[in-house]
Design a protein around this motif. Structure first.
Motif, PDB file in Angstrom:
ATOM      1  N   ARG A 204       1.170   3.241  -4.678  1.00 21.04           N
ATOM      2  CA  ARG A 204       0.326   4.414  -4.978  1.00 21.04           C
ATOM      3  C   ARG A 204      -1.155   4.133  -4.792  1.00 21.04           C
ATOM      4  O   ARG A 204      -1.965   5.043  -4.787  1.00 21.04           O
ATOM      5  CB  ARG A 204       0.580   4.887  -6.403  1.00 21.04           C
ATOM      6  CG  ARG A 204       1.952   5.463  -6.581  1.00 21.04           C
ATOM      7  CD  ARG A 204       2.137   6.010  -7.951  1.00 21.04           C
ATOM      8  NE  ARG A 204       3.505   6.492  -8.104  1.00 21.04           N
ATOM      9  CZ  ARG A 204       3.944   7.128  -9.142  1.00 21.04           C
ATOM     10  NH1 ARG A 204       3.142   7.367 -10.155  1.00 21.04           N
ATOM     11  NH2 ARG A 204       5.183   7.535  -9.196  1.00 21.04           N
ATOM     12  N   LEU A 205      -1.505   2.869  -4.637  1.00 18.27           N
ATOM     13  CA  LEU A 205      -2.911   2.507  -4.433  1.00 18.27           C
ATOM     14  C   LEU A 205      -3.354   2.884  -3.024  1.00 18.27           C
ATOM     15  O   LEU A 205      -2.550   2.896  -2.094  1.00 18.27           O
ATOM     16  CB  LEU A 205      -3.108   1.007  -4.625  1.00 18.27           C
ATOM     17  CG  LEU A 205      -2.882   0.452  -6.021  1.00 18.27           C
ATOM     18  CD1 LEU A 205      -3.090  -1.057  -6.019  1.00 18.27           C
ATOM     19  CD2 LEU A 205      -3.800   1.115  -7.039  1.00 18.27           C
ATOM     20  N   PRO A 206      -4.652   3.128  -2.840  1.00 17.18           N
ATOM     21  CA  PRO A 206      -5.162   3.366  -1.491  1.00 17.18           C
ATOM     22  C   PRO A 206      -4.967   2.121  -0.620  1.00 17.18           C
ATOM     23  O   PRO A 206      -4.936   0.993  -1.123  1.00 17.18           O
ATOM     24  CB  PRO A 206      -6.652   3.636  -1.694  1.00 17.18           C
ATOM     25  CG  PRO A 206      -6.843   3.850  -3.147  1.00 17.18           C
ATOM     26  CD  PRO A 206      -5.692   3.229  -3.862  1.00 17.18           C
ATOM     27  N   LEU A 207      -4.866   2.335   0.667  1.00 19.43           N
ATOM     28  CA  LEU A 207      -4.660   1.246   1.611  1.00 19.43           C
ATOM     29  C   LEU A 207      -5.696   0.138   1.443  1.00 19.43           C
ATOM     30  O   LEU A 207      -5.359  -1.044   1.485  1.00 19.43           O
ATOM     31  CB  LEU A 207      -4.703   1.791   3.045  1.00 19.43           C
ATOM     32  CG  LEU A 207      -4.616   0.760   4.164  1.00 19.43           C
ATOM     33  CD1 LEU A 207      -3.279   0.023   4.115  1.00 19.43           C
ATOM     34  CD2 LEU A 207      -4.826   1.418   5.506  1.00 19.43           C
TER      35      LEU A 207
ATOM     36  N   GLN B 168      -5.356   6.313   1.586  1.00 21.48           N
ATOM     37  CA  GLN B 168      -4.019   6.869   1.373  1.00 21.48           C
ATOM     38  C   GLN B 168      -3.056   5.867   0.728  1.00 21.48           C
ATOM     39  O   GLN B 168      -3.118   4.676   1.000  1.00 21.48           O
ATOM     40  CB  GLN B 168      -3.434   7.321   2.705  1.00 21.48           C
ATOM     41  CG  GLN B 168      -4.181   8.478   3.317  1.00 21.48           C
ATOM     42  CD  GLN B 168      -4.129   9.718   2.443  1.00 21.48           C
ATOM     43  OE1 GLN B 168      -3.068  10.222   2.147  1.00 21.48           O
ATOM     44  NE2 GLN B 168      -5.296  10.182   2.015  1.00 21.48           N
ATOM     45  N   PRO B 169      -2.141   6.371  -0.101  1.00 18.20           N
ATOM     46  CA  PRO B 169      -1.083   5.512  -0.645  1.00 18.20           C
ATOM     47  C   PRO B 169      -0.049   5.222   0.437  1.00 18.20           C
ATOM     48  O   PRO B 169      -0.068   5.841   1.505  1.00 18.20           O
ATOM     49  CB  PRO B 169      -0.479   6.369  -1.763  1.00 18.20           C
ATOM     50  CG  PRO B 169      -0.705   7.770  -1.308  1.00 18.20           C
ATOM     51  CD  PRO B 169      -2.022   7.754  -0.573  1.00 18.20           C
ATOM     52  N   TYR B 170       0.829   4.290   0.148  1.00 21.86           N
ATOM     53  CA  TYR B 170       1.926   3.990   1.059  1.00 21.86           C
ATOM     54  C   TYR B 170       2.897   5.170   1.028  1.00 21.86           C
ATOM     55  O   TYR B 170       3.327   5.599  -0.039  1.00 21.86           O
ATOM     56  CB  TYR B 170       2.639   2.713   0.610  1.00 21.86           C
ATOM     57  CG  TYR B 170       3.782   2.330   1.505  1.00 21.86           C
ATOM     58  CD1 TYR B 170       3.557   1.581   2.649  1.00 21.86           C
ATOM     59  CD2 TYR B 170       5.081   2.728   1.217  1.00 21.86           C
ATOM     60  CE1 TYR B 170       4.597   1.228   3.488  1.00 21.86           C
ATOM     61  CE2 TYR B 170       6.131   2.376   2.047  1.00 21.86           C
ATOM     62  CZ  TYR B 170       5.885   1.631   3.178  1.00 21.86           C
ATOM     63  OH  TYR B 170       6.922   1.294   3.998  1.00 21.86           O
ATOM     64  N   GLN B 171       3.221   5.703   2.200  1.00 27.32           N
ATOM     65  CA  GLN B 171       4.130   6.837   2.281  1.00 27.32           C
ATOM     66  C   GLN B 171       5.270   6.504   3.238  1.00 27.32           C
ATOM     67  O   GLN B 171       5.021   6.209   4.407  1.00 27.32           O
ATOM     68  CB  GLN B 171       3.402   8.086   2.773  1.00 27.32           C
ATOM     69  CG  GLN B 171       2.329   8.560   1.817  1.00 27.32           C
ATOM     70  CD  GLN B 171       1.543   9.706   2.403  1.00 27.32           C
ATOM     71  OE1 GLN B 171       1.157   9.699   3.569  1.00 27.32           O
ATOM     72  NE2 GLN B 171       1.284  10.704   1.584  1.00 27.32           N
ATOM     73  N   PRO B 172       6.505   6.552   2.762  1.00 31.62           N
ATOM     74  CA  PRO B 172       7.633   6.305   3.656  1.00 31.62           C
ATOM     75  C   PRO B 172       7.785   7.442   4.664  1.00 31.62           C
ATOM     76  O   PRO B 172       7.234   8.523   4.495  1.00 31.62           O
ATOM     77  CB  PRO B 172       8.829   6.228   2.716  1.00 31.62           C
ATOM     78  CG  PRO B 172       8.404   6.912   1.468  1.00 31.62           C
ATOM     79  CD  PRO B 172       6.915   6.825   1.392  1.00 31.62           C
ATOM     80  N   GLY B 173       8.533   7.160   5.714  1.00 33.45           N
ATOM     81  CA  GLY B 173       8.740   8.168   6.757  1.00 33.45           C
ATOM     82  C   GLY B 173       7.647   8.088   7.800  1.00 33.45           C
ATOM     83  O   GLY B 173       7.118   7.019   8.089  1.00 33.45           O
ATOM     84  N   ARG B 174       7.289   9.242   8.381  1.00 33.36           N
ATOM     85  CA  ARG B 174       6.260   9.306   9.429  1.00 33.36           C
ATOM     86  C   ARG B 174       5.076  10.149   8.961  1.00 33.36           C
ATOM     87  O   ARG B 174       4.929  11.306   9.366  1.00 33.36           O
ATOM     88  CB  ARG B 174       6.844   9.897  10.703  1.00 33.36           C
ATOM     89  CG  ARG B 174       7.857   9.010  11.373  1.00 33.36           C
ATOM     90  CD  ARG B 174       8.262   9.571  12.733  1.00 33.36           C
ATOM     91  NE  ARG B 174       9.338   8.815  13.317  1.00 33.36           N
ATOM     92  CZ  ARG B 174       9.185   7.758  14.106  1.00 33.36           C
ATOM     93  NH1 ARG B 174       7.975   7.361  14.411  1.00 33.36           N
ATOM     94  NH2 ARG B 174      10.224   7.128  14.595  1.00 33.36           N
ATOM     95  N   PRO B 175       4.213   9.576   8.145  1.00 29.16           N
ATOM     96  CA  PRO B 175       3.076  10.355   7.648  1.00 29.16           C
ATOM     97  C   PRO B 175       1.983  10.506   8.710  1.00 29.16           C
ATOM     98  O   PRO B 175       1.849   9.647   9.597  1.00 29.16           O
ATOM     99  CB  PRO B 175       2.562   9.514   6.473  1.00 29.16           C
ATOM    100  CG  PRO B 175       2.916   8.122   6.845  1.00 29.16           C
ATOM    101  CD  PRO B 175       4.232   8.228   7.592  1.00 29.16           C
ATOM    102  N   PRO B 176       1.189  11.577   8.636  1.00 30.32           N
ATOM    103  CA  PRO B 176       0.120  11.781   9.613  1.00 30.32           C
ATOM    104  C   PRO B 176      -1.064  10.833   9.419  1.00 30.32           C
ATOM    105  O   PRO B 176      -1.946  10.765  10.261  1.00 30.32           O
ATOM    106  CB  PRO B 176      -0.304  13.232   9.372  1.00 30.32           C
ATOM    107  CG  PRO B 176       0.060  13.488   7.948  1.00 30.32           C
ATOM    108  CD  PRO B 176       1.294  12.672   7.675  1.00 30.32           C
TER     109      PRO B 176
END
Length: 195
Positions: free
Chosen positions: A119-122, A173-181
């Protein structure tokens, strides 16, 4: 056997390198992406499809064990240096005779000391990764990045060097699974990249 605690983030294909200051740019190394999971005593390497490749890359497994941190998960890309230190996906993929030489680039950290960092920013995750790997461990490299406007020029040089391309990520941005923009890849048109 397929298993992994994390669904991978897969970069979305793009045709243009972002230029805003809020984007980080990394060289896209030719190879696989793996999730390294460690409990401090055992290290396991998972493909993005969830296959356990721990026995396939002994140098990576041994290097991750030397870090010795409990409950750790991070995203990496193994690579095989071949002639003249150029990357060689075919050496990584088509033959297992070089598996004991494969090293890795670490580019994100998801869990450390049991704390979920997704949930932390990159930028904060990259800071945690840099702390973890402050004392260089043979076989592990941190994937360097550049910020903002330099992206197109970095991509041009990556193409001139015959590399696969760039991966660009929004820094907040946080870590997002899948294909985030917010995580895009721009492939070198002359590369025979596979993804």
């Amino acid at each position: 056997m397929r298993t992994s605690a994390f669904e991978p983030c897969i970069p979305t294909r793009a045709t243009k390198v972002p230029t805003s200051h809020s984007w980080l740019h990394e060289i896209k190394h030719d190879g696989y992406r793996l999730i390294v999971r460690s409990d401090g005593k055992r290290v396991r390497l998972f493909t993005r499809s969830g296959f356990d490749w721990s026995d396939r890359y002994p140098l990576i497994t041994e290097a991750a064990l030397r870090i010795g941190r409990p409950r750790l998960s991070w995203m990496v890309r193994p690579f095989c240096w071949m002639l003249m230190e150029s990357q060689n996906f075919d050496g990584l993929h088509s033959s297992r005779k070089h598996n004991d030489e494969v090293q890795l680039y670490a580019f994100d950290i998801l869990v450390t000391h049991g704390d979920d960092l997704r949930r932390l920013p990159l930028t904060m995750r990259k800071t945690n990764l840099a702390r973890l790997l402050a004392r260089r461990v043979d076989g592990i490299f941190i994937s360097d990045f550049e910020r903002g406007e330099i992206g197109p020029e970095l991509f041009r040089h990556a193409c001139l060097m015959g590399l696969e391309g760039l991966v660009s990520k929004l820094d907040d941005q946080p870590y997002q699974p899948g294909r985030p923009p917010n995580w895009v890849k721009i492939n070198n048109p002359a590369s025979s990249c596979r993804g």
